[in-house]
Motif scaffolding. Structure first.
Motif, PDB file in Angstrom:
ATOM      1  N   ASN A 290      43.302  33.392  39.439  1.00  0.00           N
ATOM      2  CA  ASN A 290      43.539  32.923  38.078  1.00  0.00           C
ATOM      3  C   ASN A 290      45.045  32.845  37.864  1.00  0.00           C
ATOM      4  O   ASN A 290      45.711  33.865  37.679  1.00  0.00           O
ATOM      5  N   ALA A 347      37.454  34.609  36.126  1.00  0.00           N
ATOM      6  CA  ALA A 347      38.318  34.548  34.947  1.00  0.00           C
ATOM      7  C   ALA A 347      38.410  33.105  34.469  1.00  0.00           C
ATOM      8  O   ALA A 347      38.236  32.160  35.242  1.00  0.00           O
ATOM      9  N   TYR A 348      38.677  32.963  33.192  1.00  0.00           N
ATOM     10  CA  TYR A 348      38.886  31.646  32.592  1.00  0.00           C
ATOM     11  C   TYR A 348      39.910  31.838  31.489  1.00  0.00           C
ATOM     12  O   TYR A 348      39.662  32.564  30.523  1.00  0.00           O
TER      13      TYR A 348
END
Length: 611
Positions: A290, A347-348
């Motif tokens: 990420n 994750a975002y």
């Protein structure tokens, strides 16, 4: 001058009237207050309440939308009989767009295919045969590449069947799979860019065309065929368990993480962190990149990697973390694997989700890549789970015979998802952290008076809220009052004199939705609790031999000794006609030269607002 008397448990005692301090307040009681008035965004892990917005932990509740405590978005459950997700195998998901959007779940020797919207049962199962073990797939130049381990050639997904919900998924019109290149073995894939050229990184080796007893090399292919050569990532004691791309590849095995550049130069990032004696090749898989950060789930912890440095950042890495079981719930809960371990992470944006055993936890990523953990979003009953993320964004959970789907907000959180929240016949809990009062009174017994909440939104009988408390670290909470089923500020009171005293308490909120719960956005805006320490009085009692009205001084002294530390008794102070309920906490005896005693009795009274 008449002798002043004090009555304790029905027995009259003469005060030492010649002393000005025969009856006095020895210590004033203090009010102990705990409240969460400005949200719950401080994160979990505070066994002792330290901030105005922290808490111990939550089960299934979303604390990320200030100032509210909410239920999470409603999930979609898809049956997937035969899907085996456990501590022995990784699991991966990829999304393909055709006439419909499809989700392919890779686990073991199988690929399970679902419609992305979750509106239909599983469409088909692809069995790649004995010896196949699906690894990390990669989308390379418009084609999905799926590695199948060291005994079955890797495959590409060439054609997608758009058959919908056949009666028998195993006999449905099938997708078209072909051997990658002219046929070679691969453990994992990743896409890298070397000097402006995009390549497919392949974990395997040594020549990629011979079945692998172990695979510890990484090679590069410009067209998806077998890499012409590979470079060793480790000393071949362990096979590669995961691979992540970028300008260079990040290589994981079951005990370490390495960076490898285009020339095969390797830099260890996480050194040897230890292995379970029975561990296999797969712990260390299901890692995630990420931005500048790589997150690596492992038996030793959940690690944040940036550059050449690594740091364990799971809630269990905090020295203040207490992974207690309260009301039958344990936040980081082992699954059916013998390995208690972090097993996947995604994750975002600035939101991260990770699985530990059978628990899915959520947190917000800080600027340095560490995480403020907000709690357990979901916990499976018995089996281990993995988490995945696809475009949308959509959060997926794969478990034993089941796939779950959560729609996320556009930033990757659960905050802006509307009123379709919570599951029927499900439990949700909040634990506020241990409340002891200021350090000077932390050791003192308190009488806990009230606990309250302010509720908003869709509050009704299908979402009953039970307020409770864990008294003196008890593993089971004590309910306080009746359940709350209406909005607004509501307070519940302990029954005075009935299990209402403890040195500490953990304010608790429990929800058990009914079978009739369908949709809505229940919200808790505030929560508070209050208790008091006792007023302490000192009575100097004259039990000298021969004192006026003393009577059986020895019997009276024994009576006081017997009451010390016991149950509540009725006390009538000097000069009063009415009694209060109090406790004999300490009896201090001073022997007199002429015989008998002067006894200083310390009496505690909590109901100081009453008579």
């Amino acid at each position: 001058m008449a002798t002043e008397l004090i009555t304790i448990d029905g027995v009259e005692y003469p005060l030492d009237s010649g002393t000005p301090s025969a009856w006095q307040t020895a210590e004033q009681g203090e009010v102990v207050r705990w409240s969460r008035d400005f949200g719950f965004g401080g994160g979990m892990g505070a066994y002792d309440s330290r901030r105005f917005d922290d808490y111990l932990f939550v089960n299934g509740l979303d604390t990320t939308t200030s100032p509210y405590l909410r239920m999470p978005p409603k999930r979609i459950s898809l049956s997937a009989n035969g899907l085996g997700v456990n501590g022995q195998l990784p699991a991966y998901i990829f999304r393909v767009q055709s006439d419909y959007n499809w989700i392919f779940v890779l686990s073991g020797r199988y690929v399970h295919k679902f419609r992305e919207d979750g509106s239909a049962p599983r469409e088909s199962i692809k069995d790649f045969g004995a010896g196949a073990v699906c690894g990390r797939p990669a989308l390379f130049k418009g084609t999905w590449y799926v590695p199948l381990g060291g005994a079955v050639f890797a495959k590409t997904l060439d054609t997608i069947s758009n058959a919908i919900s056949p009666a028998d998924p195993n006999s449905a019109a099938t997708d078209s799979w072909a051997s990658a290149g002219s046929g070679y073995y691969a453990l994992h894939y990743a896409v890298v860019n070397h000097s402006g050229t995009t390549k497919l990184a392949v974990a395997g080796g040594p020549d990629f065309t011979t079945a692998l007893p172990a695979g510890n090399e990484v090679g590069y292919s410009a067209d998806g065929t077998a890499p012409p050569s590979g470079a060793e990532a480790n000393d071949s004691s362990l096979v590669i368990s995961d691979l992540l791309g970028g300008n260079e590849v990040t290589v994981m095995d079951a005990s370490a993480v390495f960076r490898m550049d285009a020339d095969g130069y390797v830099v260890p990032i996480v050194g040897y962190v230890g292995r379970h004696p029975d561990i296999n090749a797969f712990p260390g898989s299901n890692a995630f990149q990420n931005g500048p950060y790589t997150y690596w789930p492992h038996v030793s912890g959940l690690w944040r990697i940036v550059g050449n440095s690594a740091l364990p950042i799971g809630p269990d890495a905090d020295t203040n973390w207490v992974n207690r079981t309260l009301d039958g719930f344990k936040p980081l809960q082992q699954g059916d694997s013998p390995f208690i371990m972090w097993s996947s992470v995604v994750a975002y944006g600035q939101w991260l989700y990770a699985t530990y055993g059978r628990s899915l936890v959520m947190g917000q990523i800080n600027e340095d890549g560490t995480v403020r953990w907000h709690g357990v979003v979901y916990q499976a009953d018995t089996y281990e789970i993995r988490c995945h993320i696809t475009d949308g964004p959509v959060l997926w959970i794969t478990g034993e015979n089941e796939v779950l789907r959560y729609d996320l907000d556009t930033d990757g959180s659960m905050r802006a998802i509307g009123g379709n929240r919570g599951e029927a016949s499900s439990s949700y809990q909040f634990w506020g952290g241990r409340v002891t009062g200021s350090p000077s009174i932390a050791y003192k017994v308190k009488q806990w008076r009230t606990i309250g909440v302010e509720l908003e939104g869709d509050v009704d009988a299908t979402v009953p809220v039970q307020l409770a408390a864990h008294m003196d670290d008890a593993i089971t909470s004590t309910n306080v009052g009746d359940p709350i089923t209406s909005s607004g500020a509501t307070e519940r009171s302990w029954t005075a004199g009935t299990a209402d005293t403890a040195r500490s308490t953990i304010p608790t909120l429990k929800i058990a939705t009914t079978a009739g719960h369908t949709t809505g956005d229940w919200r808790c805006a505030r929560m508070w609790a209050e208790g008091v320490t006792a007023n302490t009085y000192a009575a100097r009692i004259n039990l000298r031999r021969g004192a006026p009205g003393i009577g059986d001084w020895e019997g009276k002294l024994k009576k006081l000794r017997d009451l010390r530390g016991g149950a509540a008794v009725a006390i009538i102070p000097p000069g009063k006609n009415s009694s209060f309920t109090g406790y004999v906490r300490r009896v201090q005896e001073e022997m007199q030269e002429d015989g008998g005693y002067v006894v200083i009795v310390f009496l505690e009274r909590w109901d100081w607002d009453g008579a």
